[in-house]
Enzyme design. Structure first.
Site, PDB file in Angstrom:
ATOM      1  N   GLU A 440       3.466  42.196 -37.257  1.00  8.83           N
ATOM      2  CA  GLU A 440       3.829  42.136 -35.811  1.00  8.83           C
ATOM      3  C   GLU A 440       3.378  40.867 -35.191  1.00  8.83           C
ATOM      4  OE1 GLU A 440       0.960  45.190 -34.731  1.00  8.83           O
ATOM      5  OE2 GLU A 440       1.130  44.586 -32.799  1.00  8.83           O
ATOM      6  N   ASP A 514      -1.545  46.199 -36.748  1.00  5.79           N
ATOM      7  CA  ASP A 514      -3.110  46.369 -36.275  1.00  5.79           C
ATOM      8  C   ASP A 514      -3.564  47.817 -36.251  1.00  5.79           C
ATOM      9  OD1 ASP A 514      -2.991  43.689 -35.752  1.00  5.79           O
ATOM     10  OD2 ASP A 514      -2.731  43.854 -33.589  1.00  5.79           O
ATOM     11  N   ASP A 516      -4.581  49.670 -34.064  1.00  6.08           N
ATOM     12  CA  ASP A 516      -4.524  50.154 -32.844  1.00  6.08           C
ATOM     13  C   ASP A 516      -3.319  50.901 -32.563  1.00  6.08           C
ATOM     14  OD1 ASP A 516      -2.816  48.453 -32.340  1.00  6.08           O
ATOM     15  OD2 ASP A 516      -4.120  47.151 -31.326  1.00  6.08           O
ATOM     16  N   ASP A 518      -0.895  50.429 -30.220  1.00  7.90           N
ATOM     17  CA  ASP A 518       0.286  49.492 -30.476  1.00  7.90           C
ATOM     18  C   ASP A 518       0.607  49.512 -31.954  1.00  7.90           C
ATOM     19  OD1 ASP A 518       0.932  49.298 -27.982  1.00  7.90           O
ATOM     20  OD2 ASP A 518       0.036  47.143 -27.689  1.00  7.90           O
TER      21      ASP A 518
END
Ligand code: 0RA
Length: 653
Positions: A440, A514, A516, A518
């Site tokens: 990403e 990641d 997290d 997102d």
């Protein structure tokens, strides 16, 4: 005398014979349960549960309780008739002991019913016994309580009987602890894997109550009580369809339901079309086994739907006699269906034995569903009109899409051999050893490019969130640059078309986002893309999820990485009264040094990757719809309910 020598003294010829009987199972467990990995481990539970379900199907059992115990064992308890305990004429031992120690002795002694053979089920409780450190069977029958214990397949002592506290009680309990000598990858049961299958069984066997309880220390609720779920669906597969469509917009309120029998084959089907869905979800089962690769029951259903709906289209003046027939896929657009057949002698075909082969079933499903569906639609003209209208729309859209695709085919990226500019390809041209990391953003892409082994690892950075494929029609998909990049880089074909492995440029497609919220969202988007665009990529096991660490812990000259909160906690506890160390928390992949990214996440020698499986396509479909669909409330509810699973991800909220 010690307990061990007592056992040895009692170890007579009979026991040795028994051991010999089960020896092949311990020698080659894979032959009986497929693998000795997690899948095989869970099959032990399914095998025991299947026996109780059989008892329920025979009409003698209404409730089944599955418990994961704190000692690592699992138990399955039912309120059926109880395994018989009288002496079995052929073996000279109790029926119970025979069922537990003789391969393929089965439960039913030829008493009729549906044999669950083929697949990986139906191998018999004796296989579970052979592969368990110990098994304890308790039977309530005729006012007595009988118990017998087995260790690694051999009976320990004989059947012990005493009057039962409740003389009316009947049923069987099988409690077993898988053998770590066999399951070298561990014997920890996964709650979600088991709960998905138990829920499925409850849907497939309407009216059977299945209770599932997890008493393991790590799984206890905040108040110390065990987590417990009950699966009970009076309406059976009708409720299954309702559950699968819970977040969708049904085209007609009532689920169409067929339950009939012909020539000893029992056929149950439940169907409902939805407004906003463009693909179909048809789940097939034969003798309670999910037939992932379809088979004759699915073929029968598809044929009868196409024939019946085309006939109604003519009859109701929606299509002229000269018009081309609506294609099966037009008719099935938006359809959610479950078809479950019970066949006396099932033949399961294919590598994974997940395709029903019995040819007679095709015609039986066709006839039985045809009759019932015909009657239902005659009496519900508004329903047939809605379904036909949708099918005709699908027919017209397919025509338009075909023309658009022709155009795409001629001049689009799909035909061009130019790879996307931002792909940092690997040097190997052997897809079998090549892998691609989909990352990403450019900053993570940078670290990954520097950290990788360029001989066999390619990097494709994607910008922003890829388009939501659920809501988009085909022509838009091909115009989206991120998706174009993905399609050409991987060597995928046209959406929905048969996927050809030999064009695939990498056999490991790794989603690296990641840790997290997102990242989790982008991961879901990518998975949705693969699921919708070319499902067989997921089914073929080509898709992986990278597991980057969350923390780096340094202590003196040493360092280590932690991949979740629990890892970190365990490590810090190991240090003891709070020792001298530093913790670095990685906010994203871009924050990691290329070398760190390599050694923690990309180096095949040290990394952990999760292979994406569609164990339960229905569940995947449901989650995708919730996460991607237009309805906000269910999405919120889902994210809240599953926030615990997201563990580390939620810290950033
Ligand atoms: C053989 C015969 C009968 C029941 C069973 C086996 C049986 C096996 C299992 C395994 C788990 N639960 C079970 N419940 C029953 C019929 C006994 C009779 O006729 O009373």
């Amino acid at each position: 005398m010690s307990d061990a020598s007592k056992v040895n003294a009692a170890y007579g010829a009979e026991q040795i014979q028994v051991l010999e009987g089960l020896e092949p199972v311990r020698k080659r467990p894979g032959m009986y349960i497929g693998t000795t990995g997690p899948r095989g481990l869970h099959h032990l539970v399914y095998e025991v549960v299947d026996n109780s379900v059989d008892e329920a199907l025979a009409g003698h059992c209404t409730a089944i309780e599955v418990v994961l115990h704190a000692d690592g064992s699992a138990s399955v308890t039912d309120n059926g008739r109880g395994i018989p305990t009288d002496i079995h004429p052929r073996t000279g031992r109790s029926a119970l002991e025979t069922v537990l120690t003789v391969l393929h002795a089965g439960g039913k002694f030829g008493a009729g019913g549906y044999k669950v053979s083929g697949g990986l089920h139906g191998v018999g409780i004796s296989v579970v016994n052979a592969l368990s450190e110990w098994v304890e069977v308790t039977v309530h029958r005729q006012g007595q309580k009988h118990r017998q214990r087995f260790e690694r397949g051999a009976p320990i002592g004989s059947l012990v009987s005493e009057p039962a506290t409740d003389p009316e009680r009947t049923g069987t309990q099988v409690r077993f602890k898988p053998d770590t000598e066999i399951f070298s990858l561990g014997i920890v049961f996964d709650y979600h894997t088991l709960s998905a299958r138990l829920r499925e069984l409850a849907y497939l066997n309407g009216g059977v109550r299945i209770q599932f309880q997890d008493e393991r220390i790590d799984s206890l609720e905040a108040d110390g009580s065990p987590h417990e779920e009950i699966y009970y669906y009076e309406g059976g597969i009708k409720e299954y369809v309702a559950y699968m469509n819970a977040e969708k917009d049904p085209l007609h309120p009532e689920i169409i339901y067929v339950d009939a029998e012909k020539e000893g084959v029992q056929v149950e089907a439940a169907m409902q079309w939805c407004v906003d869905a463009y693909s179909d979800s048809i789940l097939g089962f034969a003798n309670n086994i999910r037939t992932v690769d379809g088979g004759t029951h699915i073929e029968g259903l598809k044929t009868v739907l196409t024939r019946t709906l085309n006939a109604f289209a003519k009859k109701r003046g929606k299509r002229k006699d000269s018009d081309t027939n609506l294609a099966g896929e037009n008719i099935r657009e938006g359809l959610t269906a479950v078809v479950s057949v019970k066949v006396p002698d099932p033949e399961f075909e294919g590598q994974t034995k997940t395709k029903l082969g019995n040819t007679e079933v095709r015609g039986i499903v066709d006839t039985l569903v045809g009759e019932a569906l015909g009657v239902y639609l005659e009496f519900n003209p508004n329903v047939i009109d809605l379904i036909l209208e949708k099918a005709i729309q699908a027919f017209n859209a397919a025509e338009a899409a075909r023309r658009a695709r022709e155009l795409v085919r001629r001049k689009s990226v799909l035909e061009s051999s130019t790879l996307p500019g931002k792909l940092a390809d690997c040097s190997s041209r052997d897809p079998g050893e090549s892998e691609i990391y989909i990352v990403e953003g450019d900053s993570a892409g940078g670290s990954a490019k520097q950290g990788r082994d360029r001989r066999f690892q390619a990097i494709l950075p994607l910008r922003g969130k890829i388009l939501n494929i659920e809501k988009t029609d085909d022509s838009k998909i091909y115009k989206n640059t991120e998706i174009q990049a993905l399609i050409t880089a991987l060597g995928l074909g046209i959406k929905g078309e048969e996927f050809d492995e030999k064009n695939l440029r990498y056999h490991r497609i790794v989603i690296m986002t990641d840790a997290d919220v997102d990242g989790a969202h982008i991961r879901t988007l990518l998975l949705t893309f693969f699921y919708r665009y070319q499902k067989s990529l997921v089914e073929g096991g080509y898709i992986y999820i990278a597991c980057p660490p969350l923390y780096k812990v340094e202590r003196g000259k040493n360092h280590a990485y932690c991949y979740n909160e629990a890892d970190l906690r365990i490590m810090l506890e190991g240090f003891g009264e709070k020792a001298n160390y530093t913790i670095q928390r990685f906010k994203g992949l871009g924050e990691m040094m290329p070398k760190q990214l390599w050694e923690t996440t990309m180096d095949p020698g040290t990394r952990t990757m999760k292979r994406v499986e569609i164990e339960d396509a229905a569940e995947a479909d449901r989650i995708f719809t919730i996460l991607m669909g237009d309805k906000v409330a269910p999405r919120r509810a889902f994210i809240e309910a599953h926030s615990a699973d997201l563990d580390f991800a939620q810290l950033d909220i």
